[in-house]
Design a protein around this motif. Structure first.
Motif, PDB file in Angstrom:
ATOM      1  N   PRO A  42       0.815  -1.224   0.000  1.00 46.65           N
ATOM      2  CA  PRO A  42       0.000   0.000   0.000  1.00 46.65           C
ATOM      3  C   PRO A  42       0.846   1.270   0.000  1.00 46.65           C
ATOM      4  O   PRO A  42       1.881   1.346   0.659  1.00 46.65           O
ATOM      5  CB  PRO A  42      -0.811  -0.125   1.295  1.00 46.65           C
ATOM      6  CG  PRO A  42      -0.896  -1.593   1.540  1.00 46.65           C
ATOM      7  CD  PRO A  42       0.391  -2.165   1.050  1.00 46.65           C
ATOM      8  N   ARG A  43       0.375   2.293  -0.734  1.00 48.12           N
ATOM      9  CA  ARG A  43       1.144   3.518  -0.917  1.00 48.12           C
ATOM     10  C   ARG A  43       1.360   4.286   0.387  1.00 48.12           C
ATOM     11  O   ARG A  43       2.336   5.033   0.504  1.00 48.12           O
ATOM     12  CB  ARG A  43       0.412   4.443  -1.906  1.00 48.12           C
ATOM     13  CG  ARG A  43       0.118   3.846  -3.257  1.00 48.12           C
ATOM     14  CD  ARG A  43       1.349   3.457  -4.024  1.00 48.12           C
ATOM     15  NE  ARG A  43       2.311   4.548  -4.160  1.00 48.12           N
ATOM     16  CZ  ARG A  43       3.498   4.412  -4.749  1.00 48.12           C
ATOM     17  NH1 ARG A  43       3.852   3.239  -5.238  1.00 48.12           N
ATOM     18  NH2 ARG A  43       4.312   5.436  -4.841  1.00 48.12           N
ATOM     19  N   GLY A  61      -8.199   1.003 -11.337  1.00 51.41           N
ATOM     20  CA  GLY A  61      -8.551   1.608 -10.064  1.00 51.41           C
ATOM     21  C   GLY A  61     -10.018   1.940  -9.897  1.00 51.41           C
ATOM     22  O   GLY A  61     -10.394   2.672  -8.972  1.00 51.41           O
ATOM     23  N   ALA A 115     -11.563   0.698  -6.595  1.00 47.30           N
ATOM     24  CA  ALA A 115     -10.512   0.025  -5.818  1.00 47.30           C
ATOM     25  C   ALA A 115     -10.610   0.324  -4.335  1.00 47.30           C
ATOM     26  O   ALA A 115     -10.266  -0.514  -3.494  1.00 47.30           O
ATOM     27  CB  ALA A 115      -9.135   0.438  -6.352  1.00 47.30           C
ATOM     28  N   SER A 116     -11.091   1.519  -3.993  1.00 45.22           N
ATOM     29  CA  SER A 116     -11.185   1.877  -2.578  1.00 45.22           C
ATOM     30  C   SER A 116     -12.166   0.979  -1.825  1.00 45.22           C
ATOM     31  O   SER A 116     -12.064   0.824  -0.605  1.00 45.22           O
ATOM     32  CB  SER A 116     -11.618   3.343  -2.430  1.00 45.22           C
ATOM     33  OG  SER A 116     -12.875   3.560  -3.041  1.00 45.22           O
ATOM     34  N   THR A 140      -7.735  -0.731  -1.649  1.00 49.97           N
ATOM     35  CA  THR A 140      -6.505  -0.655  -2.426  1.00 49.97           C
ATOM     36  C   THR A 140      -6.612   0.489  -3.425  1.00 49.97           C
ATOM     37  O   THR A 140      -7.508   1.322  -3.351  1.00 49.97           O
ATOM     38  CB  THR A 140      -6.237  -2.001  -3.135  1.00 49.97           C
ATOM     39  OG1 THR A 140      -4.949  -1.955  -3.766  1.00 49.97           O
ATOM     40  CG2 THR A 140      -7.299  -2.293  -4.186  1.00 49.97           C
ATOM     41  N   GLN A 141      -5.691   0.527  -4.375  1.00 50.81           N
ATOM     42  CA  GLN A 141      -5.710   1.511  -5.437  1.00 50.81           C
ATOM     43  C   GLN A 141      -5.227   0.850  -6.721  1.00 50.81           C
ATOM     44  O   GLN A 141      -4.604  -0.211  -6.692  1.00 50.81           O
ATOM     45  CB  GLN A 141      -4.810   2.714  -5.101  1.00 50.81           C
ATOM     46  CG  GLN A 141      -3.322   2.391  -5.033  1.00 50.81           C
ATOM     47  CD  GLN A 141      -2.918   1.681  -3.775  1.00 50.81           C
ATOM     48  OE1 GLN A 141      -3.382   2.026  -2.698  1.00 50.81           O
ATOM     49  NE2 GLN A 141      -2.057   0.671  -3.896  1.00 50.81           N
ATOM     50  N   GLN A 147      -0.468  -6.842  -2.911  1.00 51.45           N
ATOM     51  CA  GLN A 147      -1.348  -6.603  -4.040  1.00 51.45           C
ATOM     52  C   GLN A 147      -1.682  -7.878  -4.816  1.00 51.45           C
ATOM     53  O   GLN A 147      -2.820  -8.071  -5.235  1.00 51.45           O
ATOM     54  CB  GLN A 147      -0.712  -5.580  -4.983  1.00 51.45           C
ATOM     55  CG  GLN A 147      -1.510  -5.248  -6.219  1.00 51.45           C
ATOM     56  CD  GLN A 147      -2.707  -4.356  -5.945  1.00 51.45           C
ATOM     57  OE1 GLN A 147      -3.601  -4.256  -6.772  1.00 51.45           O
ATOM     58  NE2 GLN A 147      -2.729  -3.702  -4.803  1.00 51.45           N
TER      59      GLN A 147
END
Length: 726
Positions: free
Chosen positions: A392-393, A567, A570-571, A575-576, A653
């Motif tokens: 995750p970012r 995306g 994705a939320s 995730t993204q 991911q």
């Protein structure tokens, strides 16, 4: 009708139940103990790689070179004074930790706001993550003394430490969540504690036995670290499903007034047979991975085939033995508020009525929905996801990676040029390396932070070359192509040279997969078609199975691309979009979904064929088969969706993509496909469902219904006094 294999196995197990149960327990215990003693062997980088990068990694493995775990500390300051004060403190802190080599001369960015301190961890790189904490604490102490300066650490050891701490907990949580979820769903399905526990126990013991045997197999075929997790995923899904179908049929026959022995015999001959056919189909689909030419998929194939095979054996042997032993006591621990009257089900009546009344419209609408969902798959892009895409970012580890990449492009994850020569110290080789280093340093394709490092080994050297760009973007791709074009000219006359690294590995993987996807698909489609043809003696049934499963797979691909590549939404799954699908997933998801989709198809169509063989017209047989299996299919699908969705909650991911993709696919398969497309297609075909050309008349005629009860023993002839002789 001739007795089928499942009926014979079920009958033997019921008659020798103590032998069957004790034999199963001994087998599981022995497999677990043996597996624990020998341990599981993991794939090396050389075994996992393919193409040019794979050859490079195999040269390193063969030479016995162990690259140390490298670390780096980024020092960023908006002011020159803060920068000058913090950098020496970082250097001293790293040296004083006692766990590293001496830091190399720091790299300084062009704007002189960033410096990169590089060093290696001492000791075995495989366990560096366990020894990096003192280094991190030393760096953190410097950070506390210089709050105006951003000081961040990243590298192999700190990355391994984060993965061990985070992903270890992730997988433990997933494994501990999946089993209670399955148990809870079974409690609702059977409304009895013992009936819910039995399938879970058999599935879990099947996984434990398979995992033990996998450790033994891994000494001949090394396994990827995720093979056991994939095995748990498959074992729990199919193991619980097979037992559920078997147990539901036995309970259904008892509710219809059959005695214990007859109910068990019918369940063995019908659901037991379907378990064998379904399990064989799943294993054949998994075997398709052997055609990929990649050891990762070979390991996945062996792992999934093992657990499915053992789950099938447990379902058709120890389960009937337990049911024979327990009888109606299998419903021990009834939950009153979950008990409900058995019926055809108003919900499924409401669904089937319009579907069977207007099958053409229903089929068109259902197929249209699946095709719309599948549309994004046309733009699928695959790659071996880098750490910045996998994690995750908002993770501090990835934020540090981004900061280093921005200041020193390619620094965190350089490409490597692997050289092999008769004498790596020969003047010609040294001259070639020096010329190559000079050319790389002067080329903007490789960023400002170019720093080559050579690890000397027996006739082997490794040169690290940072690539410009963020690691997987167009700039990095172009830099990799430039590097691969330079290498043959630079070393072709003095050494064998290959290019490796994360990006090179990803490109080579994609090339290999593009070449292997056709034989894998052809094998799975062809053999599945033949299995359906033999099982149901029908060309339309076999062809329909292929088409419906392809629609399910296409829809799953489309959802994965929409959510994880683009995306979209994705939320909703935490995730993204990362711009790509993990390289190994499309092939793996195809074979898994094709195998699992056959679970429902075989059970539903077997029940339809069973009714048809009793003389019920096809239209009524379709309705009867769907209604009678609706409850079991719903429960089984709910379990699979729940288990897969748990894996969709992991941080990595690739596992998130796999979990969500499989969960969505099973949900669509059990609802849109089995409840709408299948009955509408069979309704449209009518009696043509059972068409078989004359030239295929030699196919065996397998029974889909209950086996006839053995005739009672003949009564002894009466004895008359006149026959007694004198």
């Amino acid at each position: 009708m001739k007795s089928n294999v499942a009926a014979r196995l079920g009958g033997w197990s019921a008659r020798h139940r103590k032998t069957a149960i004790c034999g199963w327990l001994l087998f599981v215990v022995a497999a677990v103990l043996i597996g624990g003693m020998v341990g599981q062997q993991s794939l090396t980088d050389g075994e996992d790689g393919v193409g040019d990068s794979g050859r490079a990694e195999r040269i390193i493995d063969d030479a016995g070179i162990t690259k140390p775990a490298s670390e780096m500390v980024l020092v960023h300051s908006a002011t020159v004074n803060g920068f000058r004060a913090a950098l020496p403190d970082v250097m001293r802190a790293v040296r004083s930790s006692g766990r590293t080599t001496a830091p190399r001369e720091p790299l300084v960015s062009r704007d002189r706001h960033d410096a990169l301190v590089q060093f290696d961890m001492t000791g075995d790189p495989k366990t560096a993550g366990d020894r990096v904490v003192p280094v991190q604490k030393a760096v953190a102490a410097v950070r506390a003394r210089h709050p105006e300066v951003r000081i961040e650490q990243f590298g192999d050891a700190s990355g391994d430490h984060w993965f061990d701490q985070t992903l270890g907990k992730d997988f433990s949580r997933a494994e501990l969540t999946a089993v209670p979820l399955a148990l809870g769903i079974l409690l609702v399905a059977f409304a009895a504690l013992l009936a819910a526990v039995v399938p879970v126990v058999i599935a879990v013991t099947a996984f434990l036995a398979a995992n033990g045997l996998l450790a033994v197999v891994s000494h001949g075929l090394h396994m990827d670290g995720s093979a056991s997790s994939v095995m748990l995923l498959m074992g729990l899904a199919v193991g619980v499903d097979y037992c559920l179908f078997y147990l539901r049929r036995e309970r259904e026959e008892r509710a219809a007034g059959r005695d214990r022995e007859t109910a068990l015999r019918i369940a063995a001959a019908t659901s037991g047979r379907s378990v064998l056919v379904s399990g064989l189909t799943v294993m054949v689909a998994m075997a398709g991975m052997f055609f990929s030419g990649m050891l990762l998929f070979d390991g996945f194939a062996v792992a999934t085939i093992l657990v499915v095979l053992i789950a099938v054996l447990g379902s058709v042997t120890v389960l009937p033995a337990l049911l024979s032993l327990l009888g109606d006591k299998v419903e021990f621990g009834r939950i009153p508020f979950l008990r409900r009257r058995r019926s055809t089900g108003r919900f499924w009546d409401a669904v089937l009525r319009p579907v069977l009344r207007r099958p053409g419209i229903s089929a068109a609408l259902a197929a249209g929905v699946l095709l719309v969902l599948a549309a994004p798959a046309l733009g699928m892009h695959t790659e071996k996801l880098g750490i910045d895409q996998q994690v995750p970012r908002d993770t501090p580890l990835i934020q540090t990676y981004d900061h280093i990449t921005a200041a020193f492009p390619g620094g965190p994850d350089p490409a490597t040029v692997v050289l092999k020569a008769k004498d790596i110290e020969a003047p010609a080789v040294k001259s070639a390396i020096a010329s190559f280093e000079s050319a790389v340093r002067g080329d903007p394709e490789f960023g400002q932070s170019v720093r080559t490092r050579v690890y000397a080994g027996p006739d082997v050297a490794i040169v690290e070359v940072p690539l410009a760009g963020s690691g997987s973007d167009a700039t990095s791709q172009h830099a990799l192509k430039t590097l691969r074009a330079m290498v043959p000219g630079a070393f072709g006359r003095v050494a064998e040279a290959h290019v490796a690294g994360t990006l090179a590995f990803s490109d080579d993987w994609n090339d290999q997969l593009r070449g292997s996807i056709v034989p894998v698909f052809a094998f799975v489609l062809g053999v599945t078609f033949l299995l359906m043809l033999v099982s149901f003696r029908s060309l339309p049934i076999a062809a329909t199975a292929i088409v419906l499963n392809l629609l399910s797979v296409g829809a799953a691909y489309g959802v994965m691309v929409a959510v994880f590549q683009h995306g979209w939404g994705a939320s909703l799954v935490g995730t993204q979009g990362v711009g790509a699908i993990e390289a190994w997933l499309p092939l793996f998801v195809f074979v898994v979904l094709f195998g699992l989709s056959m679970d429902y198809h075989v059970f539903v169509v077997s029940r339809i064929r069973e009714a048809y063989d009793r003389g019920v017209p096809t239209s009524r047989a379709v309705a009867e088969g769907i209604r009678s299996t609706a409850g079991a299919v719903t429960s089984a699908a709910t379990i699979m969706v729940a288990v897969f969705a748990v894996f969709g909650t992991l941080s990595m991911q690739d596992f998130k993509q796999m979990g969500v993709g499989l969960a969505v696919a099973v949900l669509l398969d059990a609802t849109v496909v089995r409840a709408v497309l299948l009955p509408s297609a069979m309704r449209l075909l009518g009696e043509r469902n059972w068409y078989l050309p004359r030239w295929l008349g030699w196919l065996p005629n397998l029974s889909h219904g209950e086996e006839p009860a053995p005739p009672p023993p003949a009564a002894p002839a009466p004895v008359y006094a006149a026959d007694l002789g004198q």
